[in-house]
Design an enzyme around this catalytic site. Structure first.
Site, short mmCIF file in Angstrom:
data_model
loop_
_atom_site.label_atom_id
_atom_site.label_comp_id
_atom_site.label_asym_id
_atom_site.label_seq_id
_atom_site.Cartn_x
_atom_site.Cartn_y
_atom_site.Cartn_z
N HIS A 1 -2.40 -3.01 6.75
CA HIS A 1 -3.59 -3.31 5.85
C HIS A 1 -5.06 -2.35 6.67
O HIS A 1 -5.74 -1.83 6.11
CB HIS A 1 -4.06 -4.75 5.79
CG HIS A 1 -5.26 -4.70 4.65
ND1 HIS A 1 -5.38 -4.14 3.70
CD2 HIS A 1 -6.46 -5.59 5.01
CE1 HIS A 1 -6.39 -4.45 2.90
NE2 HIS A 1 -7.02 -5.67 3.66
N ASN B 1 -22.24 19.23 -26.22
CA ASN B 1 -21.56 20.26 -27.13
C ASN B 1 -21.34 19.63 -28.60
O ASN B 1 -20.53 20.29 -29.27
CB ASN B 1 -20.47 20.64 -26.28
CG ASN B 1 -19.47 19.51 -25.94
OD1 ASN B 1 -19.83 18.32 -26.37
ND2 ASN B 1 -18.40 19.53 -25.37
N ASP C 1 -2.06 5.53 -3.46
CA ASP C 1 -3.32 5.74 -3.19
C ASP C 1 -3.93 6.62 -2.10
O ASP C 1 -3.19 6.43 -1.00
CB ASP C 1 -4.40 4.35 -3.23
CG ASP C 1 -4.73 3.84 -4.63
OD1 ASP C 1 -4.88 2.72 -4.55
OD2 ASP C 1 -4.42 4.76 -5.66
N ASP D 1 0.82 -1.21 0.20
CA ASP D 1 0.27 0.04 -0.02
C ASP D 1 0.81 1.14 0.01
O ASP D 1 0.62 2.09 0.99
CB ASP D 1 -1.03 0.00 1.15
CG ASP D 1 -2.23 -0.72 0.83
OD1 ASP D 1 -3.13 -0.67 1.87
OD2 ASP D 1 -2.31 -1.60 -0.12
N HIS E 1 -3.46 -2.20 -2.65
CA HIS E 1 -3.51 -1.21 -3.33
C HIS E 1 -2.44 -1.14 -4.48
O HIS E 1 -2.60 -0.13 -5.34
CB HIS E 1 -3.56 0.18 -2.56
CG HIS E 1 -4.79 0.42 -2.02
ND1 HIS E 1 -5.62 1.56 -2.46
CD2 HIS E 1 -5.25 0.04 -0.73
CE1 HIS E 1 -6.52 1.67 -1.45
NE2 HIS E 1 -6.52 0.76 -0.76
#
Lengths: 163, 640
Positions: free
Chosen positions: B392, B610, B216, B213, B246
């Site tokens: 974790h 658009n 993120d 990890d 992650h």
């Protein structure tokens, strides 16, 4: 809301029980209805009561499981319910607190020096530990002048909503 | 003898009375009063700190639960369209797998990128030396960005190195050096720099294990992971990285790493992301110290077997959604075997310890399991281990022991939820294999924040997040309240209020304690439940309440954004009308409703406001608004 007296007393009791359980559960880390005895003070304070250290010791003696270091909800609940319903350990009114500070502020300066406050807090009454004292000074002292303007402090710390 | 005793006694009395001269009964009473008041205040503060913590954690885990919803929706979508529609074959793989570009395996992928003279950042030379890593440290402290060319080269070299490594790394301590083990960093560069400052830079004398990890959530994931990889290349025998949950494509899409890369590297972002995914999939999954301490990111399950784990071809495993992988693997027809491989790795990266015995599926995370002390005991015995170190989960003190001290959780991102929410920590372990813990907390301000200020800041943040949740479930909550309030008085009792919140939000929080921050009381002590949805404090932006729709979009906007991001392969922020059309057909297929092609075309054209032939996220969201009933059902079905 036409309720009989009995019913409202019951509801009141069950509400009190729920409050106590909620406070207890926050510290029940192992989810087995016990908390560390050292957390009891925090729990009781958070329920709006103001026991002294002596009061706390007595309370703990009543509910602790034979010096195991743990307190079970089964014993805490009835004891705490009694405390709440009988309004033991009532809160301290603001003006009384102000008077207390004024007593310590012998020269009527309107503030206390850190050394003054330290002397009183660590030597008298129910003395603070060094850690408690450090946190108090950091928390209450004015950042520029490094003195404690106790009137402001009392107002500041009372802003929190009562739970 | 008596005289001396007398003298001591009198002297003692005099001395104590001298000391007592400052103390009168009055000052003693005053002191006691102040002490009592202050202690009560601190206890309340501690209480607030704890429930603030509960709020953050509950919301975080509930968010991950939503992930399940999304993943099952995806799997249904992809499972079904193959036999219902004819699709361009590459759309399947495009929707799921990152484009595997053989170009990126060749050395020239980065060497062709020119670095302009004006670039003032670090210019790395490979093989790396200490001056390169020092240059990186200095540059990142100055908020500089490493040039794409060097990022690609660094990743390429890291990929080469990792290919040679086994799934499980075995390390030994020695008498002269201790191994330092760090937990989740989640893009917090300040925490990494603080660890290096306190503990020393990685080197032969200071070996490190980083337990997953790295990216993120935090804003400097790129810098964190570049530093880690650089040290890995510099000291491959003394720097060890475990994979975390992650370090994965879909998590990065949702939790910010993909966005960060695309923002910092506008031209080469896509190639960089691709290489990152390759490198992540090659990270080892476990480390063992002296054959006694096992280090994995998440935890274990009752199926975990280290010998088996060593033998898997880890880079072939796609994480984390079991269902979507099941789909892709069906194509390869090695379904069963690879599923088991996958589960071994998912368990090790996603599991959490629990207090009760046994092993149950981890419904919150959507993968892995909850493992009890008996599972730990069994695994440790089976492999002759004595300790499991994992990460974790965020812990207030940065670390936590459980399972009778056999499991340690170590978490290295301080202030993870909010300034002041928690400390970070790392572990040092020497020959005697007794872990020692070192804690720290990064502070944005130089002035030391008091506990009060930290708690207030964290609490404010948590309550804001909680109020958003309340708002997002407004109609369900109102329904619940009205069931207790048949006479439409606008009030319910505190107990009833708490019951409704518990039932609708399914967050395990002390609602009564939180009540003063969330709702007003009427004079008779009952709760005016509509006040939950009012702006109760300054600075809380209140979305316009027009209908159920606003809430629904608010609630699912992250999921909708992820769907958009997945369709938007090149992360340009735009999807083509063609892609939109295909995706919409899938949505309808999910409902089992046959939808007219021309109706989809009309929809596509109508939301391209658009008229530039492509759809951006706002227009995409508009499509949901237009068809929200359908989407509501769609997502409800995914729930089942």
């Amino acid at each position: 809301m036409a309720e009989s007296n009995n019913q409202s007393a019951e509801t009141k009791l069950s509400d009190v029980h729920k409050r106590i359980k909620a406070a207890f559960e926050t510290f029940d880390n192992a989810a087995n209805n016990t908390v560390d005895v050292r957390e009891i003070g925090t729990i009781i304070y958070s329920l709006g009561c103001f026991p002294s250290q002596a009061d706390l010791h007595d309370f703990i003696a009543e509910v602790e499981e034979d010096h195991s270091g743990y307190i079970h909800l089964d014993r805490f609940l009835p004891a705490m319910t009694k405390v709440l319903l009988e309004h033991k350990f009532p809160p301290i009114p603001k003006d009384l607190l102000l008077q207390a500070f004024e007593v310590l502020d012998k020269d009527n300066k309107g503030y206390l020096e850190p050394e003054e406050l330290t002397k009183y807090m660590t030597q008298e009454g129910e003395p603070f530990t060094q850690e408690e004292m450090e946190e108090m000074l950091t928390g209450l002292a004015d950042h520029e002048r490094n003195v404690i303007y106790y009137k402001d402090v009392i107002n500041q710390l009372a802003i929190d909503p009562d739970m | 003898m008596f005289d001396r005793w007398c003298f001591c006694f009198i002297a003692g009395c005099l001395l104590s009375s001298f000391l007592m001269s400052t103390v009168t009964p009055k000052t003693m009473k005053a002191a006691v009063l102040i002490q009592r008041w202050y202690r009560r205040y601190m206890a309340r503060l501690e209480m607030r700190r704890r429930y603030t913590w509960n709020i953050f954690q509950s919301i975080e885990y509930a968010g991950e639960q939503d992930q399940l919803q999304l993943s099952s929706f995806f799997s249904f979508m992809l499972d079904n369209f193959t036999h219902m529609f004819t699709f361009p074959p590459d759309l399947i793989s495009q929707l799921l797998d990152p484009v595997v570009d053989p170009w990126l395996d060749r050395e020239i992928c980065y060497s062709l990128i020119l670095v302009p003279e004006s670039y003032s950042g670090p210019r790395l030379s490979f093989p790396l030396s200490v001056s390169d890593t020092n240059a990186l440290l200095a540059a990142f402290k100055e908020q500089q960005t490493l040039h794409a060319r060097y990022v690609l080269q660094l990743l390429y070299e890291t990929k080469k190195l990792l290919k040679q490594m086994p799934n499980i790394i075995h390390l030994s301590t020695s008498y002269t050096k201790e191994i330092t083990i760090c937990g989740d960093l989640h893009g917090r560069l300040d925490d990494l720099l603080l660890i290096f400052y306190k503990n020393g830079l990685p080197s032969a004398e200071t070996p490190y294990v980083f337990n997953g990890d790295f990216v993120d959530r935090g804003k400097k994931s790129v810098e964190v992971v570049i530093l880690l990889f650089a040290y890995l290349l510099l000291y491959p025998d003394n720097m060890h990285l475990n994979r975390g949950n992650h370090e994965d494509y879909i998590m990065n899409l949702r939790y910010g790493f993909t966005k960060e890369v695309m923002q910092k590297y506008k031209t080469h972002g896509q190639e960089i992301l691709q290489l990152f995914q390759d490198v992540f999939s090659l990270l080892p999954v476990a480390t063992v110290i002296d054959g006694k301490i096992l280090i994995v990111h998440g935890g274990i399950s009752d199926q975990t077997n280290l010998d088996f784990l060593s033998s898997i071809e880890r880079h072939k495993i796609l994480l984390p959604f079991t269902e979507t992988t099941r789909f892709t693997l069906c194509l390869i027809v090695v379904h069963l075997i690879e599923c088991f491989h996958l589960e071994q790795i998912v368990d090790v990266l996603w599991s959490d310890p629990k207090i009760q015995e046994g092993c149950s599926p981890n419904t919150f995370r959507g993968g892995g399991c909850y493992f009890g002390p008996d599972v730990t005991q069994r695994l440790l015995l089976q492999h002759g281990l004595q300790l499991l170190i994992r990460s974790h989960e965020c812990k207030q003190e940065g670390y936590e022991l459980c399972h009778g001290g056999q499991v340690i959780t170590i978490f290295s991102a301080s202030n993870y939820y909010e300034e002041g929410s928690n400390r970070g920590a790392y572990i040092k372990v020497g020959r005697e294999l007794v872990p020692r813990f070192y804690q720290y907390q990064v502070s944005r301000t130089t002035r030391k924040l008091t506990l009060t200020q930290r708690v207030r800041a964290a609490e404010g943040s948590a309550l804001r997040a909680l109020k958003e949740k309340l708002f997002a479930h407004r109609s369900e909550l109102m329904c619940g309240f009205q069931e207790y309030d048949q006479n439409y008085t606008g009030r319910v009792s505190v107990s009833e209020w708490a019951l409704v919140l518990e039932a609708v939000l399914r967050l395990d929080l002390p609602w009564r304690t939180l009540r003063p921050h969330l709702a007003r009381l009427a004079p008779d002590g009952s709760v005016e439940y509509q006040s939950c949805f009012e702006d109760m404090g300054p600075g809380i932006p209140l979305p316009q309440v027009t209908s159920n729709l606003a809430e629904t979009l608010f609630r699912y906007r992250t999921d909708i954004e992820i769907i958009f991001n997945i369709i938007d392969k090149d992360h340009s922020g735009l999807i083509s009308i063609e892609e939109f059309r295909h995706t919409w057909r899938l949505f309808s297929a999910h409902l089992g409703v046959a939808i007219d092609d021309s109706a989809i075309d009309d929809l596509a054209r109508s939301i391209d406001f658009n008229k530039d032939g492509s759809i951006d996220f706002t227009e995409f969201l508009e499509a949901f608004r237009v068809n929200w009933q359908i989407i509501m059902d769609l997502l409800k079905n995914a729930h089942q």
